[in-house]
Scaffold this active site. Structure first.
Site, PDB file in Angstrom:
ATOM      1  N   GLN A  83     -12.723   9.317  -7.452  1.00 58.71           N
ATOM      2  CA  GLN A  83     -12.267   7.978  -7.870  1.00 58.71           C
ATOM      3  C   GLN A  83     -10.858   8.053  -8.477  1.00 58.71           C
ATOM      4  OE1 GLN A  83     -13.237   4.873  -7.493  1.00 58.71           O
ATOM      5  NE2 GLN A  83     -15.050   5.383  -6.304  1.00 58.71           N
ATOM      6  N   SER A  84      -9.972   8.798  -7.853  1.00 61.80           N
ATOM      7  CA  SER A  84      -8.617   8.962  -8.378  1.00 61.80           C
ATOM      8  C   SER A  84      -7.793   7.678  -8.248  1.00 61.80           C
ATOM      9  CB  SER A  84      -7.918  10.091  -7.609  1.00 61.80           C
ATOM     10  OG  SER A  84      -6.524  10.085  -7.868  1.00 61.80           O
ATOM     11  N   ASN A  85      -7.261   7.220  -9.379  1.00 64.14           N
ATOM     12  CA  ASN A  85      -6.333   6.084  -9.354  1.00 64.14           C
ATOM     13  C   ASN A  85      -4.975   6.517  -8.828  1.00 64.14           C
ATOM     14  OD1 ASN A  85      -8.144   4.219 -10.881  1.00 64.14           O
ATOM     15  ND2 ASN A  85      -7.882   5.794 -12.452  1.00 64.14           N
TER      16      ASN A  85
ATOM     17  N   ALA B 105      -4.494   8.718  -6.459  1.00 67.42           N
ATOM     18  CA  ALA B 105      -4.596   8.737  -4.993  1.00 67.42           C
ATOM     19  C   ALA B 105      -4.393   7.331  -4.438  1.00 67.42           C
ATOM     20  CB  ALA B 105      -5.954   9.291  -4.575  1.00 67.42           C
TER      21      ALA B 105
END
Ligand SMILES: *Cc1c(COP(=O)(O)O)cnc(C)c1O
Length: 339
Positions: free
Chosen positions: A75-77, A79
């Protein structure tokens, strides 16, 4: 020091608002709490990585890149913002997602930021937790070069001296906003992870001789390690800016008491902080970063470390898109089904 000397793609909605949190301040009964809205940087639901990407993407373009590679947690912001920025510039984007939580939850693995990565046209590929992600990115870059592509690698979180310039810029912006309205800031609090945000901020605050202390609330590493990471990057950033040595080791302060079971796993006080901001101020935090940062802020206020009459600024780093990957953490999701 003159930031305009560094290549930059102007894309973020800046300056982000600086607002007073009246109801939260009253509820806690301590200092006056203000918020710097870096959740409103404008790109694909916003967040702190956009400021870093303004400088990183300019470097990619200067090097003639046609492809961007980066990495992060599922859930990387970072990325998601990199995927959106790449779309805007017409660059291909490949994202390596590390499974740091081991979650089998369908929404965690496909909704929230992951959905948005794909909507922006990025490709994602998964890696097991604990893998050397920097090495994985190099392998992918080699393969792409063999196919005639020109990849540019952005480290996790966009945290290197180039990316940290985005938060030097934020320090200048925030101090200028405070000056313009006669707001004397006693302390700044923000979540700290891959270190670029805290390192850039402290470098900017010190370069300005602002006298404003900064507290990072850790989301992963223990205090000592987090502070070392931030200090190392701050030193490199200061050198790049032409003011080497401006940050001292004791300017870098992190508190990692709110991490809980690990990165990406919210604690009860994380969820409480998210509910308080949502219900007192109408502001969305996230379960991985800003929720833990706010939990730290709230606990420090309750313990009397920030007192009545002081003014504390919480830097909101964004992340609310991640909420849709974390609905299972909230009883509210089940309640909606019962009605
Ligand atoms: C990445 C991130 C952070 C942490 O910033 P770093 O520069 O990695 O320390 C905080 N909040 C959100 C929402 C983020 O996505």
């Amino acid at each position: 020091m003159h930031l305009a000397r560094f290549p930059r793609v102007f894309l973020a909605h800046l300056p982000t608002p600086l607002e007073r949190l009246g109801r939260l301040s009253k509820d806690l009964g301590g200092p006056e709490i203000w918020i710097k809205r870096d959740d409103c940087t404008g790109l694909s639901t916003g967040g702190n990585k956009t400021r870093k990407l303004e400088f990183l993407m300019a470097e990619a373009l200067a090097q003639g890149a046609d492809t961007v590679i980066t990495q992060g947690a599922t859930q990387s912001n970072h990325a998601r913002q990199t995927a959106a920025f790449s779309a805007k510039l017409g660059l291909a984007c490949h994202i390596l997602l590390e499974d740091r939580t081991g979650s089998n939850d369908a929404n965690y693995n496909t909704n929230g930021n992951v959905l948005l990565d794909h909507l922006h046209g990025a490709t994602t590929s998964r890696r097991a937790g604990g893998v050397d992600m920097a090495a994985e990115m190099e392998l992918l870059a080699d393969r792409l070069r063999g196919e005639g592509r020109k990849p540019y690698i952005i480290p996790g979180g966009g945290s290197n001296p180039t990316g940290a310039l985005g938060y030097v810029n934020c320090a200048f912006e925030l101090v200028s906003q405070a000056n313009d309205r006669g707001l004397v800031i006693d302390h700044i609090v923000t979540a700290t992870g891959s270190a670029g945000t805290q390192a850039g901020l402290i470098t900017g605050l010190k370069a300005l001789n602002s006298g404003i202390p900064l507290l990072g609330i850790g989301v992963r590493a223990p205090k000592e390690k987090q502070e070392e990471n931030v200090y190392t990057l701050a030193q490199q950033t200061a050198e790049k800016l032409g003011c080497p040595g401006v940050v001292a080791r004791n300017d870098v302060v992190a508190d990692s008491n709110y991490v809980g079971a690990g990165y990406g796993i919210p604690r009860e006080d994380t969820l409480e902080a998210i509910r308080m901001f949502a219900q007192l101020e109408g502001i969305l935090l996230d379960p991985v970063y800003s929720g833990k940062g706010a939990a730290g802020l709230i606990d420090h206020v309750r313990k009397g470390r920030f007192t009545r009459g002081q003014k504390v600024v919480f830097l909101h780093t964004g992340g609310a898109a991640g909420l849709f990957g974390y609905d299972a953490a909230f009883a509210e999701a089940r309640k909606a089904l019962e009605m």
